[in-house]
Write a protein that holds these residues in place. Structure first.
Motif: not given
Length: 161
Positions: A51, A54-55, A58, A62
């Motif tokens: 990641c 790291c939005r 997103e 996950k």
């Protein structure tokens, strides 16, 4: 053990594993199980390189939770000082999530707890039996995932095909 007993035992093991897995995240003062799990997941995603940006969307994908549910969780985690949200300099609509020192410390503590338990399991059960079990469990989960995600319907009444 006949087929019905085997099916019941296997299902019980799946549920027991899910319950035990959740307990790794219990017992951290002022942090819910879900919050500790989310922080640890972000810690792993970041440290393993899964990641990089790291939005929130997103990370939610996950973790297999909805973006709106994850957004609500982030509010609590942010209020407790485990993460910071920052706006992208390129696109002011884009938000990035970064763990704070407290977030990294919590993620690392959960990781240490999990590692200690698995070290004890390896010591007490043995490496070879665990390797064999892991291969069998992996195959069983592949079948379960294929059945669920592949759209195949289970046999009527769960009977053996």
């Amino acid at each position: 053990m006949d087929y019905i007993e085997l099916r019941a035992r296997t299902l019980a093991l799946f549920f027991r594993l899910a319950d035990v897995q959740g307990r790794f995240f219990d017992g951290f003062e002022g942090v819910t199980r879900a919050e500790a799990h989310a922080v640890h997941s972000m810690y792993l995603l970041k440290s393993l390189g899964f990641c990089p940006s790291c939005r929130p969307g997103e990370i939610a994908a996950k973790l297999r939770i909805s973006p709106s549910a994850f957004s609500q969780m982030l509010k609590g985690i942010e209020a407790k000082g485990f993460i910071e949200r920052t706006r992208s300099s390129e696109d002011c609509r884009a938000v990035r999530i970064e763990l704070t020192e407290a977030g990294v410390a919590l993620g690392a503590e959960v990781d240490r707890r999990i590692a200690a338990v698995f070290s004890a399991v390896i010591d007490q059960v043995g490496e070879e039996p665990l390797k064999e079990s892991a291969l069998l469990f992996d195959r069983a989960l592949d079948v379960v995932e294929t059945s669920i995600l592949g759209g195949e319907e289970p046999a009527e009444g769960g009977e053996r095909p």
